[in-house]
Design a protein around this motif. Structure first.
Motif, PDB file in Angstrom:
ATOM      1  N   LEU A   5       0.830  -1.201   0.000  1.00 35.23           N
ATOM      2  CA  LEU A   5       0.000   0.000   0.000  1.00 35.23           C
ATOM      3  C   LEU A   5       0.869   1.258   0.000  1.00 35.23           C
ATOM      4  O   LEU A   5       0.617   2.204  -0.751  1.00 35.23           O
ATOM      5  N   ILE A   6       1.913   1.248   0.807  1.00 39.72           N
ATOM      6  CA  ILE A   6       2.831   2.396   0.866  1.00 39.72           C
ATOM      7  C   ILE A   6       3.560   2.556  -0.472  1.00 39.72           C
ATOM      8  O   ILE A   6       3.709   3.672  -0.978  1.00 39.72           O
ATOM      9  N   GLY A  11       4.238   5.491  -5.457  1.00 37.64           N
ATOM     10  CA  GLY A  11       4.276   5.480  -6.917  1.00 37.64           C
ATOM     11  C   GLY A  11       3.273   6.451  -7.517  1.00 37.64           C
ATOM     12  O   GLY A  11       3.574   7.164  -8.478  1.00 37.64           O
ATOM     13  N   TYR A  12       2.069   6.495  -6.955  1.00 43.42           N
ATOM     14  CA  TYR A  12       1.047   7.415  -7.441  1.00 43.42           C
ATOM     15  C   TYR A  12       1.487   8.864  -7.245  1.00 43.42           C
ATOM     16  O   TYR A  12       1.335   9.693  -8.147  1.00 43.42           O
ATOM     17  N   LEU A  13       2.027   9.185  -6.072  1.00 44.99           N
ATOM     18  CA  LEU A  13       2.483  10.554  -5.812  1.00 44.99           C
ATOM     19  C   LEU A  13       3.619  10.947  -6.757  1.00 44.99           C
ATOM     20  O   LEU A  13       3.655  12.072  -7.260  1.00 44.99           O
ATOM     21  N   LEU A  18       5.405  14.103 -11.580  1.00 41.28           N
ATOM     22  CA  LEU A  18       6.012  14.163 -12.912  1.00 41.28           C
ATOM     23  C   LEU A  18       5.043  14.706 -13.953  1.00 41.28           C
ATOM     24  O   LEU A  18       5.426  15.504 -14.805  1.00 41.28           O
ATOM     25  N   THR A  19       3.781  14.292 -13.913  1.00 37.61           N
ATOM     26  CA  THR A  19       2.828  14.773 -14.910  1.00 37.61           C
ATOM     27  C   THR A  19       2.517  16.249 -14.703  1.00 37.61           C
ATOM     28  O   THR A  19       2.349  16.982 -15.671  1.00 37.61           O
ATOM     29  N   ASN A  20       2.440  16.693 -13.455  1.00 39.67           N
ATOM     30  CA  ASN A  20       2.202  18.115 -13.207  1.00 39.67           C
ATOM     31  C   ASN A  20       3.381  18.956 -13.669  1.00 39.67           C
ATOM     32  O   ASN A  20       3.205  20.060 -14.178  1.00 39.67           O
ATOM     33  N   ASP A  21       4.593  18.426 -13.512  1.00 38.78           N
ATOM     34  CA  ASP A  21       5.778  19.139 -13.970  1.00 38.78           C
ATOM     35  C   ASP A  21       5.765  19.279 -15.488  1.00 38.78           C
ATOM     36  O   ASP A  21       6.084  20.338 -16.029  1.00 38.78           O
TER      37      ASP A  21
END
Length: 100
Positions: A5-6, A11-13, A18-21
């Protein structure tokens, strides 16, 4: 189970960062192009409408007028339109590839 879960949350964060950058860089590039166009540093390709730098690229000189193009294909289409429209391309018209 907690370990997976961690890892999934981390990985999601990482993915979101990266996509926001990439989105931010793309928006900054668009703003820079708009600024360059407003300042007269970019001109519009007469065939496809793409914006190209006014001091470089592929160009055709027609007397005093210099037309800039994004590609050789657009330049060739423009020259064909001139010939097809009954307009002769002057002998002084030059096609050139300026240094980048």
């Amino acid at each position: 189970m907690l370990k997976w879960l961690i890892i999934a949350v981390a990985g999601y964060l990482l993915f979101r960062m990266l996509t926001n950058d990439q989105k931010r860089k793309s928006q900054d590039g668009d703003k820079e192009k708009e600024r360059m166009y407003a300042a007269g540093e970019m001109v519009k390709d007469p065939v496809c409408g793409a914006y190209v730098e006014s001091d470089g690229g592929i160009s055709v000189r027609d007397g005093e007028t210099v037309h800039r193009f994004c590609s050789y294909e657009c330049r060739d289409k423009f020259l064909e339109q001139l010939k097809g429209g009954g307009r002769e391309i002057p002998a002084t018209a030059q096609t050139e590839k300026e240094p980048e």
